[in-house]
Design a protein around this motif. Sequence first.
Motif, PDB file in Angstrom:
ATOM      1  N   HIS A  75     -41.895  15.197 -35.331  1.00 23.53           N
ATOM      2  CA  HIS A  75     -41.721  14.124 -36.309  1.00 23.53           C
ATOM      3  C   HIS A  75     -41.883  12.756 -35.644  1.00 23.53           C
ATOM      4  O   HIS A  75     -42.638  11.900 -36.120  1.00 23.53           O
ATOM      5  N   SER A  87     -36.943   6.803 -39.035  1.00 23.06           N
ATOM      6  CA  SER A  87     -35.855   6.541 -39.974  1.00 23.06           C
ATOM      7  C   SER A  87     -34.628   6.051 -39.218  1.00 23.06           C
ATOM      8  O   SER A  87     -34.518   6.209 -37.999  1.00 23.06           O
ATOM      9  N   ALA A  88     -33.701   5.469 -39.944  1.00 22.84           N
ATOM     10  CA  ALA A  88     -32.470   4.950 -39.336  1.00 22.84           C
ATOM     11  C   ALA A  88     -31.687   6.077 -38.651  1.00 22.84           C
ATOM     12  O   ALA A  88     -31.122   5.883 -37.569  1.00 22.84           O
ATOM     13  N   ASP A  89     -31.663   7.275 -39.263  1.00 17.23           N
ATOM     14  CA  ASP A  89     -30.953   8.413 -38.661  1.00 17.23           C
ATOM     15  C   ASP A  89     -31.569   8.807 -37.329  1.00 17.23           C
ATOM     16  O   ASP A  89     -30.864   9.047 -36.346  1.00 17.23           O
ATOM     17  N   GLU A  91     -33.507   6.936 -35.425  1.00 14.10           N
ATOM     18  CA  GLU A  91     -33.321   5.821 -34.486  1.00 14.10           C
ATOM     19  C   GLU A  91     -31.914   5.845 -33.897  1.00 14.10           C
ATOM     20  O   GLU A  91     -31.730   5.619 -32.691  1.00 14.10           O
TER      21      GLU A  91
END
Length: 103
Positions: A75, A87-89, A91
Motif C-alpha cells: 500500500h 492516510s493519517a492512520d 502516517e
Amino acid sequence: MPIKPDDLAALMREVELEDPIDFADLPFAEEDLRTLVANHLCEMAASMENFSTEDRLLTLLAVSAKLVLENLVLHVELLRRHGLPVSADVEALLGRLRKGENE
C-alpha cells in the motif's frame, strides 16, 4: 469439522461488505481470486490438523500478521509510486516506527 473453501469464500465476501477490496484492473475475476485464496487457506488449515490448538492459532496468527505487513508495504509502495500521501492512520503508524528507531 473443517471449513470448506466455499464456506470460507462466503465469509470473505461478508467481511468485504464492511471493508471492500479494490481489485483495480487486475486481469482476473474477483471470485476466481477469492476461490484460489480460500482453497489455499483450507489446504493450509488441513495440513495443521495434528497441531495442538495453541500451535494452530499461533501459526494462523503469524500468517495473518505476515499478510497484513505485506499489505501495508504494498500500500505504501503504491502510494509513493504515484506521489500520493498516505492516510493519517498509516502516517501515525509509520511515525511510531520512526520514533522507535530513534530511541
